[in-house]
Design a protein around this motif. Structure first.
Motif, PDB file in Angstrom:
ATOM      1  N   THR A 119       0.839  -1.189   0.000  1.00  0.00           N
ATOM      2  CA  THR A 119       0.000   0.000   0.000  1.00  0.00           C
ATOM      3  C   THR A 119       0.878   1.245   0.000  1.00  0.00           C
ATOM      4  O   THR A 119       1.733   1.408   0.874  1.00  0.00           O
ATOM      5  CB  THR A 119      -0.920   0.015   1.233  1.00  0.00           C
ATOM      6  OG1 THR A 119      -1.710  -1.184   1.246  1.00  0.00           O
ATOM      7  CG2 THR A 119      -1.858   1.223   1.197  1.00  0.00           C
ATOM      8  N   GLU A 120       0.683   2.095  -1.026  1.00  0.00           N
ATOM      9  CA  GLU A 120       1.445   3.320  -1.217  1.00  0.00           C
ATOM     10  C   GLU A 120       2.965   3.089  -1.153  1.00  0.00           C
ATOM     11  O   GLU A 120       3.686   3.752  -0.407  1.00  0.00           O
ATOM     12  CB  GLU A 120       1.028   4.383  -0.205  1.00  0.00           C
ATOM     13  CG  GLU A 120      -0.418   4.825  -0.362  1.00  0.00           C
ATOM     14  CD  GLU A 120      -0.755   6.022   0.502  1.00  0.00           C
ATOM     15  OE1 GLU A 120       0.183   6.738   0.909  1.00  0.00           O
ATOM     16  OE2 GLU A 120      -1.948   6.235   0.768  1.00  0.00           O
ATOM     17  N   SER A 129      -0.159  -7.459  -5.350  1.00  0.00           N
ATOM     18  CA  SER A 129      -0.959  -6.304  -5.751  1.00  0.00           C
ATOM     19  C   SER A 129      -0.427  -5.083  -5.025  1.00  0.00           C
ATOM     20  O   SER A 129       0.158  -5.194  -3.941  1.00  0.00           O
ATOM     21  CB  SER A 129      -2.445  -6.517  -5.428  1.00  0.00           C
ATOM     22  OG  SER A 129      -2.654  -6.590  -4.030  1.00  0.00           O
ATOM     23  N   THR A 173      -1.240  -0.700  -4.344  1.00  0.00           N
ATOM     24  CA  THR A 173      -2.196   0.397  -4.407  1.00  0.00           C
ATOM     25  C   THR A 173      -1.459   1.720  -4.297  1.00  0.00           C
ATOM     26  O   THR A 173      -0.643   1.903  -3.397  1.00  0.00           O
ATOM     27  CB  THR A 173      -3.218   0.283  -3.247  1.00  0.00           C
ATOM     28  OG1 THR A 173      -3.855  -1.005  -3.308  1.00  0.00           O
ATOM     29  CG2 THR A 173      -4.280   1.371  -3.363  1.00  0.00           C
ATOM     30  N   ARG A 174      -1.727   2.603  -5.252  1.00  0.00           N
ATOM     31  CA  ARG A 174      -1.151   3.945  -5.264  1.00  0.00           C
ATOM     32  C   ARG A 174       0.376   3.892  -5.143  1.00  0.00           C
ATOM     33  O   ARG A 174       0.989   4.602  -4.358  1.00  0.00           O
ATOM     34  CB  ARG A 174      -1.754   4.811  -4.148  1.00  0.00           C
ATOM     35  CG  ARG A 174      -3.261   4.990  -4.276  1.00  0.00           C
ATOM     36  CD  ARG A 174      -3.805   5.942  -3.231  1.00  0.00           C
ATOM     37  NE  ARG A 174      -3.578   5.482  -1.884  1.00  0.00           N
ATOM     38  CZ  ARG A 174      -4.337   4.591  -1.256  1.00  0.00           C
ATOM     39  NH1 ARG A 174      -5.392   4.074  -1.872  1.00  0.00           N
ATOM     40  NH2 ARG A 174      -4.079   4.227  -0.021  1.00  0.00           N
ATOM     41  N   ARG A 234       3.104   6.392 -11.635  1.00  0.00           N
ATOM     42  CA  ARG A 234       2.135   6.044 -10.592  1.00  0.00           C
ATOM     43  C   ARG A 234       1.400   4.793 -11.035  1.00  0.00           C
ATOM     44  O   ARG A 234       0.831   4.761 -12.124  1.00  0.00           O
ATOM     45  CB  ARG A 234       1.182   7.205 -10.348  1.00  0.00           C
ATOM     46  CG  ARG A 234       1.890   8.394  -9.714  1.00  0.00           C
ATOM     47  CD  ARG A 234       0.992   9.624  -9.625  1.00  0.00           C
ATOM     48  NE  ARG A 234       1.707  10.712  -8.962  1.00  0.00           N
ATOM     49  CZ  ARG A 234       2.582  11.510  -9.554  1.00  0.00           C
ATOM     50  NH1 ARG A 234       2.847  11.327 -10.843  1.00  0.00           N
ATOM     51  NH2 ARG A 234       3.193  12.475  -8.894  1.00  0.00           N
ATOM     52  N   ASP A 265      -1.173   1.331 -10.199  1.00  0.00           N
ATOM     53  CA  ASP A 265      -2.250   0.717  -9.423  1.00  0.00           C
ATOM     54  C   ASP A 265      -2.572  -0.643 -10.008  1.00  0.00           C
ATOM     55  O   ASP A 265      -2.435  -0.862 -11.225  1.00  0.00           O
ATOM     56  CB  ASP A 265      -3.508   1.582  -9.451  1.00  0.00           C
ATOM     57  CG  ASP A 265      -3.595   2.515  -8.262  1.00  0.00           C
ATOM     58  OD1 ASP A 265      -3.501   2.026  -7.128  1.00  0.00           O
ATOM     59  OD2 ASP A 265      -3.732   3.733  -8.475  1.00  0.00           O
ATOM     60  N   THR A 266      -3.043  -1.560  -9.166  1.00  0.00           N
ATOM     61  CA  THR A 266      -3.489  -2.868  -9.626  1.00  0.00           C
ATOM     62  C   THR A 266      -4.932  -2.778 -10.096  1.00  0.00           C
ATOM     63  O   THR A 266      -5.776  -2.167  -9.433  1.00  0.00           O
ATOM     64  CB  THR A 266      -3.376  -3.906  -8.503  1.00  0.00           C
ATOM     65  OG1 THR A 266      -2.003  -4.011  -8.103  1.00  0.00           O
ATOM     66  CG2 THR A 266      -3.852  -5.273  -8.968  1.00  0.00           C
ATOM     67  N   THR A 319      -8.566  -4.051 -10.576  1.00  0.00           N
ATOM     68  CA  THR A 319      -9.399  -4.952  -9.760  1.00  0.00           C
ATOM     69  C   THR A 319     -10.614  -5.482 -10.505  1.00  0.00           C
ATOM     70  O   THR A 319     -11.399  -6.243  -9.942  1.00  0.00           O
ATOM     71  CB  THR A 319      -9.870  -4.214  -8.490  1.00  0.00           C
ATOM     72  OG1 THR A 319     -10.584  -3.029  -8.881  1.00  0.00           O
ATOM     73  CG2 THR A 319      -8.674  -3.824  -7.622  1.00  0.00           C
ATOM     74  N   ILE A 344      -1.787  -4.267 -14.159  1.00  0.00           N
ATOM     75  CA  ILE A 344      -1.490  -2.953 -13.588  1.00  0.00           C
ATOM     76  C   ILE A 344      -1.845  -1.846 -14.582  1.00  0.00           C
ATOM     77  O   ILE A 344      -1.827  -2.044 -15.790  1.00  0.00           O
ATOM     78  CB  ILE A 344      -0.006  -2.825 -13.175  1.00  0.00           C
ATOM     79  CG1 ILE A 344       0.911  -2.981 -14.394  1.00  0.00           C
ATOM     80  CG2 ILE A 344       0.340  -3.808 -12.081  1.00  0.00           C
ATOM     81  CD1 ILE A 344       2.363  -2.657 -14.105  1.00  0.00           C
ATOM     82  N   TRP A 367      -0.765   2.299 -15.258  1.00  0.00           N
ATOM     83  CA  TRP A 367       0.284   3.242 -14.869  1.00  0.00           C
ATOM     84  C   TRP A 367       0.139   4.566 -15.616  1.00  0.00           C
ATOM     85  O   TRP A 367      -0.380   4.623 -16.729  1.00  0.00           O
ATOM     86  CB  TRP A 367       1.675   2.654 -15.121  1.00  0.00           C
ATOM     87  CG  TRP A 367       1.907   2.229 -16.546  1.00  0.00           C
ATOM     88  CD1 TRP A 367       1.582   1.031 -17.108  1.00  0.00           C
ATOM     89  CD2 TRP A 367       2.503   3.010 -17.586  1.00  0.00           C
ATOM     90  NE1 TRP A 367       1.937   1.013 -18.436  1.00  0.00           N
ATOM     91  CE2 TRP A 367       2.509   2.216 -18.760  1.00  0.00           C
ATOM     92  CE3 TRP A 367       3.035   4.292 -17.647  1.00  0.00           C
ATOM     93  CZ2 TRP A 367       3.021   2.658 -19.961  1.00  0.00           C
ATOM     94  CZ3 TRP A 367       3.551   4.748 -18.861  1.00  0.00           C
ATOM     95  CH2 TRP A 367       3.544   3.934 -19.994  1.00  0.00           C
TER      96      TRP A 367
END
Length: 676
Positions: A126-127, A163, A165-166, A183, A185-186, A188, A196, A198
């Protein structure tokens, strides 16, 4: 015997109770107390500062995978940690931290630990923030201590699901002047669930970089033989790149197969991205299939059957890039079915300043200069070798420029640029050019050989009706050497010879105007007005010394007059200093009895009459004597016709002698007369 099952059951119950108690104790244990030990171990292994700044906790949960039997009852440990950081090496410019994770969650399967396999069923970041940096001396921060001191380990690591996130990844490569941040993200949901998405922004040198796209699962990056799907859109300055396809073995980038589309203001702007030297061009676009192997020691890429446009010209062909020592090689063949002649001007910086600004080039042509001053990028020529054939099958051109086709072989060999040959089909004849520029010399040294053969006058001026009955032809040879870093610098330092010949034909100011020869138009207007005059012969023998072109012989014989040209043309300063003398034959159609002075610059020529000098009435021999005294007796007898003993035949013989040039960078041995 009846007591055995009870004992067994009691033993199993005790073991389970002990296991449950252990799990409870592990859950209740304050894992923050072991953080210093973990930090020290990781720091020692990586050679970097490592820390867990937040809480570290352990919980237990049943597996979410559909296991059968007793395995579904075995709980999995779930580790959670906050504020994890890994330091940068001390030389890094991006700060003390290489990586930071706001929260890390992972679930580990217990039973494989018995086989020394760490099986991570789920890894959630996460982040996360990651900085990849490369210094000017090629050091990088992703090479760790254990990479330098590799040793085999009995433990194996398996990751089943990843996975994030952010997430943020910054790429800071000093040698390439690249600083971009992605940047991530996965996904969902959708067809690419687990993949991903990006977005990218940053700078490459002075150009803004932006883009985005999607790719496959992070987990598949480690799978051998996997075709990893990618879709990307990237913009660097005015260049836009779109790619869609697959990467094979993406962790090691073994191969790729992409549909690639490129749009940009100039092909030269691709150099920072590709390392391939390409010329300045008008706005371009190409689309084709890019595939090949990406082994760094034997990279072989092919841009197959691409099609596109450069300015108003079309392009198609196939190019190959081969990684080899000491330099990579670009080879292939490119064809233009319809080539707009004005698009060629950008190759030497001769296109309009407004067009140069559109493609991102800074116009450098001074307002008073006619010859392009844009410098060659010779410092890039040593980065790659090239062997590319180019053909322009049909030329879009002004009516006054009857070029039919173009072909050349472009070669770069150890910093030397070769255009051998560069051929034009013109007016039923051809112009052959061999050009060699040594970019490793300072300044670059050049040798230029030009051969003009059998240009037909009636086809040279297809719109001039009075020329259609003419059977005259033009031929010329030039052999020049020079040293300079631009077309203007090369011509301004040129040494060698130029010879030209026209046999029969016609001449008038209207014809010259159709050719766009403004200086000649003005001279012809002074001589003939707008009258069509038959041309018997023209022969020119010019020597060039340090950029100063001087007349050895320059004679024009018409049905009405004999014309001699004397003087010099300064190619360096782009100045004219010529004297045109005439004498009429029989009927006086030329009333002008004073020499014509051609002075001024290429851009602003000044055509006038020498009022202080009166022409003599001694006939053609007097005129020609001022041009080429050794030939005066013969030139005075110039007559129309095919008589091989005529003075025109003498000029033909002289003009056919092969011109000579000294080695590049050296002046001719003869002294140069002072320019008037």
């Amino acid at each position: 015997m009846r007591r055995l099952p009870k004992i067994l059951l009691a033993s199993v119950a005790a073991i389970l109770s002990l296991l449950a108690l252990t799990l409870v104790l592990l859950s209740l244990f304050d894992w923050n107390r072991v953080k210093p030990r973990i930090s020290d171990t990781v720091s020692e292994a990586t050679g970097r500062e490592f820390s867990i700044g937040g809480d570290l906790s352990l919980s237990w949960a049943r597996p979410d995978q559909p296991f059968d039997g007793w395995r579904r009852w075995v709980p999995w440990p779930h580790l959670r940690a906050y504020d994890i950081t890994l330091g940068n090496p001390d030389w890094a410019q991006t700060g003390p931290t290489m990586a930071r994770i706001d929260q890390l969650d992972l679930s580990v399967e217990l039973l494989p630990l018995i086989r020394k396999v760490i099986s991570i069923r789920s890894l959630v970041l996460t982040e996360p923030e990651l900085i990849l940096e490369q210094a000017e001396d090629m050091r990088n921060n992703w090479t760790f201590k254990q990479d330098e001191e590799k040793s085999d380990s009995a433990w194996q690591l398996q990751v089943q699901d990843v996975s994030l996130t952010r997430g943020t990844v910054r790429l800071f490569l000093v040698p390439k002047k690249l600083d971009v941040t992605a940047r991530i993200d996965t996904l969902t949901e959708g067809e690419n669930k687990g993949g991903i998405r990006w977005e990218l922004e940053g700078k490459m040198d002075k150009d803004k970089v932006s883009g985005g796209g999607t790719a496959g699962s992070l987990l598949s990056l480690q799978e051998s033989g996997t075709e990893y799907p990618v879709q990307a859109e990237l913009k660097v300055g005015t260049t836009e790149i779109t790619a869609e396809g697959t990467l094979t073995d993406p962790a090691s980038l073994a191969a790729l197969d992409l549909k690639l589309k490129i749009l940009g203001a100039s092909m030269s702007q691709l150099f920072p991205l590709s390392g391939i030297v390409l010329p300045s061009t008008p706005k371009f676009s190409t689309e084709g299939r890019l595939f090949g192997k990406l082994d760094k020691d034997a990279m072989h890429l092919t841009y197959q059957d691409f099609e596109g446009k450069v300015g108003s010209s079309d392009l198609r062909g196939t190019l190959e890039y081969l990684q080899r020592e000491p330099r990579p090689l670009l080879r292939g063949e490119v064809v233009s079915r319809v080539l707009d002649f004005k698009d060629l001007g950008a190759l030497v910086g001769a296109d309009p300043a407004a067009e140069q600004k559109k493609r991102g080039d800074e116009p450098k042509q001074p307002p008073g200069k006619a010859i392009p001053v844009a410098k060659f990028k010779a410092e890039r020529w040593d980065n790659i070798d090239a062997d590319v054939k180019f053909t322009g099958k049909k030329i879009l051109r002004p009516e006054s420029l009857p070029i039919n086709d173009l072909s050349t072989a472009i070669k770069l060999d150890n910093g030397v640029l070769l255009l051998t040959p560069l051929n034009f089909g013109v007016a039923g004849g051809e112009i052959k050019t061999d050009i060699r520029i040594d970019g490793k010399a300072h300044p670059p040294k050049a040798r230029m050989k030009i051969f003009v053969r059998s240009l037909e006058l009636d086809r040279l001026f297809p719109k001039v009706k009075s020329m259609q009955a003419s059977v005259g032809k033009i031929s010329a040879d030039a052999n020049l050497t020079a040293a300079g870093d631009s077309p203007a610098a090369l011509l301004g330092s040129a040494n060698g010879e130029v010879k030209a010949l026209i046999t029969e034909g016609a001449i008038s100011s209207f014809i010259l105007e159709a050719m766009g020869l403004n200086v000649a138009t003005a001279v012809a207007a002074k001589l003939f007005g707008d009258k069509q005059v038959r041309l018997n012969c023209m022969a020119a023998d010019l020597k060039v010394t340090d950029g100063l072109m001087e007349t050895n012989t320059f004679v024009i014989d018409t049905e009405d007059a004999t014309i001699g040209v004397d003087g010099a043309i300064n190619l360096d300063k782009e100045r004219l200093d010529l004297v045109v003398r005439t004498d009429s034959k029989g009927v006086r159609i030329i009333s002008l009895r004073s020499p014509i002075l051609v002075q001024g610059t290429f851009k602003k020529p000044d055509i006038g009459v020498d009022k202080e000098t009166l022409a003599l009435k001694a006939g053609a021999a007097t005129v020609l004597g001022t041009v080429a005294a050794p030939l005066a007796a013969l030139l005075a007898l110039i007559n129309p016709g095919d008589n091989q003993d005529s003075p025109c035949a003498q000029l033909v013989a002289q003009a056919k002698e092969k011109p000579k040039a000294p080695p590049p960078g050296k002046t001719r041995t003869e002294s140069r007369p002072a320019q008037k």
